[in-house]
Design a protein around this motif. Structure first.
Motif, PDB file in Angstrom:
ATOM      1  N   PHE A 198       8.487  18.017   0.172  1.00 33.90           N
ATOM      2  CA  PHE A 198       7.645  17.076  -0.578  1.00 33.90           C
ATOM      3  C   PHE A 198       8.478  16.373  -1.654  1.00 33.90           C
ATOM      4  N   LEU A 199       9.325  17.136  -2.326  1.00 29.35           N
ATOM      5  CA  LEU A 199      10.194  16.541  -3.344  1.00 29.35           C
ATOM      6  C   LEU A 199      11.087  15.464  -2.726  1.00 29.35           C
ATOM      7  N   SER A 200      11.622  15.734  -1.538  1.00 30.28           N
ATOM      8  CA  SER A 200      12.475  14.727  -0.880  1.00 30.28           C
ATOM      9  C   SER A 200      11.658  13.486  -0.527  1.00 30.28           C
ATOM     10  N   GLU A 201      10.409  13.697  -0.171  1.00 33.31           N
ATOM     11  CA  GLU A 201       9.537  12.551   0.117  1.00 33.31           C
ATOM     12  C   GLU A 201       9.247  11.745  -1.154  1.00 33.31           C
ATOM     13  N   LEU A 202       9.058  12.450  -2.271  1.00 36.57           N
ATOM     14  CA  LEU A 202       8.805  11.742  -3.535  1.00 36.57           C
ATOM     15  C   LEU A 202      10.061  10.991  -3.991  1.00 36.57           C
ATOM     16  N   GLU A 203      11.235  11.571  -3.744  1.00 36.12           N
ATOM     17  CA  GLU A 203      12.484  10.879  -4.108  1.00 36.12           C
ATOM     18  C   GLU A 203      12.609   9.585  -3.303  1.00 36.12           C
ATOM     19  N   LYS A 204      12.278   9.661  -2.027  1.00 35.33           N
ATOM     20  CA  LYS A 204      12.337   8.449  -1.185  1.00 35.33           C
ATOM     21  C   LYS A 204      11.324   7.410  -1.668  1.00 35.33           C
ATOM     22  N   PHE A 205      10.162   7.909  -2.049  1.00 34.68           N
ATOM     23  CA  PHE A 205       9.116   7.019  -2.557  1.00 34.68           C
ATOM     24  C   PHE A 205       9.588   6.337  -3.841  1.00 34.68           C
ATOM     25  N   LYS A 206      10.236   7.111  -4.704  1.00 34.23           N
ATOM     26  CA  LYS A 206      10.780   6.555  -5.949  1.00 34.23           C
ATOM     27  C   LYS A 206      11.755   5.416  -5.619  1.00 34.23           C
TER      28      LYS A 206
ATOM     29  N   VAL B   8       0.858  -1.176   0.000  1.00 31.97           N
ATOM     30  CA  VAL B   8       0.000   0.000   0.000  1.00 31.97           C
ATOM     31  C   VAL B   8       0.902   1.236   0.000  1.00 31.97           C
ATOM     32  N   ILE B   9       0.596   2.179  -0.875  1.00 33.61           N
ATOM     33  CA  ILE B   9       1.326   3.447  -0.864  1.00 33.61           C
ATOM     34  C   ILE B   9       0.392   4.498  -0.289  1.00 33.61           C
ATOM     35  N   ALA B  10       0.683   4.852   0.950  1.00 36.62           N
ATOM     36  CA  ALA B  10      -0.198   5.746   1.685  1.00 36.62           C
ATOM     37  C   ALA B  10       0.428   7.136   1.791  1.00 36.62           C
ATOM     38  N   GLU B  11      -0.309   8.038   2.395  1.00 30.65           N
ATOM     39  CA  GLU B  11       0.159   9.419   2.502  1.00 30.65           C
ATOM     40  C   GLU B  11      -0.467  10.062   3.732  1.00 30.65           C
ATOM     41  N   ASN B  12       0.285  10.950   4.385  1.00 22.90           N
ATOM     42  CA  ASN B  12      -0.250  11.657   5.550  1.00 22.90           C
ATOM     43  C   ASN B  12      -1.093  12.838   5.100  1.00 22.90           C
ATOM     44  N   THR B  13      -2.384  12.592   4.913  1.00 23.01           N
ATOM     45  CA  THR B  13      -3.256  13.701   4.523  1.00 23.01           C
ATOM     46  C   THR B  13      -4.156  14.072   5.698  1.00 23.01           C
ATOM     47  N   CYS B  14      -5.238  13.302   5.899  1.00 24.92           N
ATOM     48  CA  CYS B  14      -6.116  13.649   7.013  1.00 24.92           C
ATOM     49  C   CYS B  14      -5.800  12.784   8.236  1.00 24.92           C
ATOM     50  N   ASP B  15      -6.280  13.205   9.396  1.00 26.35           N
ATOM     51  CA  ASP B  15      -5.993  12.508  10.646  1.00 26.35           C
ATOM     52  C   ASP B  15      -6.407  11.042  10.594  1.00 26.35           C
ATOM     53  N   SER B  16      -7.605  10.782  10.067  1.00 31.16           N
ATOM     54  CA  SER B  16      -8.130   9.418  10.125  1.00 31.16           C
ATOM     55  C   SER B  16      -7.329   8.479   9.240  1.00 31.16           C
ATOM     56  N   LYS B  17      -7.029   8.919   8.019  1.00 34.97           N
ATOM     57  CA  LYS B  17      -6.238   8.048   7.144  1.00 34.97           C
ATOM     58  C   LYS B  17      -4.851   7.837   7.738  1.00 34.97           C
ATOM     59  N   LYS B  18      -4.251   8.915   8.185  1.00 34.58           N
ATOM     60  CA  LYS B  18      -2.895   8.833   8.739  1.00 34.58           C
ATOM     61  C   LYS B  18      -2.804   7.789   9.848  1.00 34.58           C
TER      62      LYS B  18
ATOM     63  N   PRO C  69      -5.920  20.985  -4.586  1.00 42.42           N
ATOM     64  CA  PRO C  69      -6.602  21.759  -3.537  1.00 42.42           C
ATOM     65  C   PRO C  69      -7.469  20.904  -2.605  1.00 42.42           C
ATOM     66  N   CYS C  70      -6.825  19.954  -1.958  1.00 38.11           N
ATOM     67  CA  CYS C  70      -7.493  19.125  -0.942  1.00 38.11           C
ATOM     68  C   CYS C  70      -7.614  19.955   0.324  1.00 38.11           C
ATOM     69  N   SER C  71      -8.640  19.672   1.114  1.00 39.93           N
ATOM     70  CA  SER C  71      -8.837  20.454   2.340  1.00 39.93           C
ATOM     71  C   SER C  71      -7.731  20.205   3.355  1.00 39.93           C
ATOM     72  N   CYS C  72      -6.881  19.193   3.126  1.00 43.42           N
ATOM     73  CA  CYS C  72      -5.767  18.982   4.070  1.00 43.42           C
ATOM     74  C   CYS C  72      -4.724  20.084   3.930  1.00 43.42           C
ATOM     75  N   MET C  73      -4.790  20.850   2.851  1.00 41.37           N
ATOM     76  CA  MET C  73      -3.846  21.939   2.645  1.00 41.37           C
ATOM     77  C   MET C  73      -4.326  23.208   3.346  1.00 41.37           C
ATOM     78  N   SER C  74      -3.365  23.987   3.814  1.00 40.88           N
ATOM     79  CA  SER C  74      -3.715  25.230   4.512  1.00 40.88           C
ATOM     80  C   SER C  74      -2.649  26.285   4.251  1.00 40.88           C
TER      81      SER C  74
ATOM     82  N   VAL D 261       4.435   4.989   3.647  1.00 41.28           N
ATOM     83  CA  VAL D 261       3.738   6.261   3.838  1.00 41.28           C
ATOM     84  C   VAL D 261       4.578   7.440   3.345  1.00 41.28           C
ATOM     85  N   ILE D 262       3.982   8.246   2.499  1.00 41.04           N
ATOM     86  CA  ILE D 262       4.606   9.495   2.045  1.00 41.04           C
ATOM     87  C   ILE D 262       4.128  10.610   2.966  1.00 41.04           C
ATOM     88  N   ASP D 263       5.087  11.336   3.537  1.00 42.01           N
ATOM     89  CA  ASP D 263       4.653  12.471   4.363  1.00 42.01           C
ATOM     90  C   ASP D 263       4.372  13.662   3.449  1.00 42.01           C
ATOM     91  N   LEU D 264       3.383  14.448   3.851  1.00 43.29           N
ATOM     92  CA  LEU D 264       2.936  15.544   2.998  1.00 43.29           C
ATOM     93  C   LEU D 264       2.943  16.837   3.792  1.00 43.29           C
TER      94      LEU D 264
END
Lengths: 381, 381
Positions: free
Chosen positions: A144-152, A104-114, A299-304, A128-131
């Motif tokens: 974020f780029l460093s997280e994507l590099e790690k994911f790669k 599973v390739i997950a991501e830290n977006t909202c509290d519940s998914k995280k 533009p997900c609501s997890c962004m602020s 898990v990709i941190d966002l």
């Protein structure tokens, strides 16, 4: 009203895709499952892996999840978790593609998914990709780029294939083609009356969850052709923009009610709508940077701050000439629920009526939603 | 059982502090308000500003917030927002310190706070620190450090003072002293029977919200002295660790019930407990890096993975020789609510009983909580 005819090939697309994945896996191909638009498909495909999307839209697997997760969290999170940890000991069946992922390739977006992903790690390998939660900061982009590099690198390790810049460019190009096709389809909806129901579009977008990119493109092309050849609709119906939480496969309760009660959904500001394809990836830039830049702007609501989503709603309302907005949230989704205030204020200022519906996957509130939608339609007619 | 005598000086500490802040502001000192342990006080004080903590624990200001925020989110978030936007047009009074801040220093931790801050910006200047959600990644640390550097510049701009390394070192030393004093106080609670009620300790920790660091230290010292001089308690009562969400000033419902029903709270794994002071800042390192390293390790449920919190619970349970754990969450706090599963599993494995209480600030569930606590106490006695 045009209704999608669903030729046999499309009807059977789920089972034939399942066979294809099973076959691929036998030959050593890796299959990953994702939950969120913030995970760039391009990196997965460039690594030579396949992917399915694991967001659950079925009510049936929720009781399985509630053995581990609280009741009062988002139904999507519970449904997905229930489908994934379902060991078959109950009568409930999960969709087959849930059991066919190597990681599973997950991501830290909202509290519940995280927090759900932490439990999921006990059942299936979960990366898990941190966002960062800022869309416009150079430092956030760098992180974020460093997280994507790690994911790669993780994808390279999983598949044993190197992710080259050329492969990334090919996949970016391919994904941009899909995005363009979806734009063409959405452009057709700008006509009044729109030539196709929103529920049909939703079904198409939900197919993206299990189809390969190639098949998905074919489905879009077929649908576009079919719509072009169809008889034009004659009666105007109130044109609705749905804005808010995603509607995963199995969940089309609210759009169905809206269109049953005389509305016509002409656009979706959601992850099963515009957010999934609106922006292309820049094909001229260094591919990893181009991906980071494009994906962090979703533009997900997890962004602020997330003013871009407020603006998007206004732009879509104008572009698609909508009569009203249905603001849709899944129960206990704090992000979209609180962000409602800003969207509502902006729509009010622009003179666009809005109806708020907060719901889950059960049928218990269907009659109530119908009543509320009826009242809204009366107001718009 | 020792009960804190509350001398006049302490009784009047709130109003005298309010006068002090009013006086400071007249003289041009800036006062900032914070919501969360992830915002390093040291940077604020090193900039020559004062600070109060704005987490609301009062039920009364929630209806004010619910004009803007959904009902089904965390009471702390609603109470705080309600206190801050309260314009006095209702009969409800906010605590005075809520109206005495020049700027709110916020942080992207949980979904509800993150989105609430966006609305708060309409009422009061609000600076937001973004927080990566990984406690153990060098890239996350780097990003957090860059966020703290930006925050330092914002504080310099607000106050007109430079934040020098020397000033930071002084403030780190001062905060570490507070941390040491709290450790001494907590060490006293390891005795059986503990010489002081948990509700008294909570009241002390809640005073931190409005007191200056100097006054707060004095209060701790006084309490330590008083406890040392008190008669030892004779009867063993079930020793309880409370773990979970913070309890802001005004909210002591559950600890009061626990101690009224015969329990003795001996430690709090929470932001109004160990999380606030457990770890010192390294005084020998470059100060900004030392702060980033210390603060990013706070085991809040917003972090993922957050195994450190699970371990902390086990360590505290052993160190404080607890008979049982009350896992406390505020309604709709997805982070602590979902993380419960991991904590519960770990406690179960260690043979430590756990009672789960999810509640809000209202009195409507008091009788039910009493019944549940009674049953738990019977089991532990």
């Amino acid at each position: 009203m045009h209704s999608f005819k669903t030729p046999d090939k499309i009807k059977n697309s789920y089972s034939s895709r399942i066979c294809q994945i099973a076959d691929e896996r036998k030959k050593g191909k890796k299959v990953v499952g994702t939950f969120c638009l913030f995970v760039p498909d391009e990196i997965i495909f460039a690594a030579g892996a396949d992917r399915v999307i694991l967001c659950g839209g079925k009510n049936e697997t929720i009781p399985i999840a509630e053995q581990y997760l609280p009741r009062n969290i988002c139904p999507l999170v519970k449904s997905s978790f229930g489908s994934l940890v379902n060991d078959g000991s109950s009568d409930v069946k999960s969709c087959s593609h849930f059991s066919m992922v190597d990681m599973v390739i997950a991501e830290n977006t909202c509290d519940s998914k995280k927090k759900m992903y932490e439990l999921l790690g006990n059942y299936i390998p979960t990366y898990v990709i941190d966002l960062p939660q800022r869309p416009d900061s150079p430092e956030a982009l760098k992180y974020f780029l460093s997280e994507l590099e790690k994911f790669k690198s993780a994808m390279e390790e999983l598949t044993g294939n190197r992710v080259t810049k050329d492969r990334l460019r090919e996949e970016i190009k391919s994904s941009n083609e899909t995005r363009k096709l979806l734009h063409s389809l959405y452009d057709m909806r700008k006509k009044d009356p729109a030539p196709i129901n929103g529920t049909e579009i939703l079904k198409l977008l939900q197919r993206q969850y299990f189809l390969s990119p190639g098949e998905f493109k074919e489905h879009i092309r077929n649908l576009i052709k079919e719509v072009e050849e169809s008889e034009p609709e004659e009666n105007h119906r109130p044109r609705i923009l749905i804005s808010g939480c995603p509607m995963s496969g199995g969940n089309s309760k609210v759009p169905e009610i809206i269109e049953d009660r005389g509305g016509m959904i002409v656009a979706e500001e959601s992850c099963t709508g515009t957010r999934s394809f609106w922006d292309p990836v820049d094909e001229d830039k260094e591919p990893m940077l181009a991906l980071a830049e494009r994906y962090i702007k979703i533009p997900c609501s997890c962004m602020s701050p997330n003013d871009r989503r407020v603006d998007n709603n206004l732009e879509l309302a104008e572009e698609f000439d909508v009569d009203g907005v249905v603001y849709y949230t899944l129960q206990f989704c704090h992000g979209y629920n609180i962000e409602k205030h800003k969207v509502q204020q902006a729509l009010k200022k622009a003179g666009i009526p809005m109806l708020f519906i907060e719901t889950d996957y059960s049928g218990s509130d269907v009659e109530q939603i119908k009543l509320r939608v009826d009242a809204f339609m009366e107001m718009l007619s």
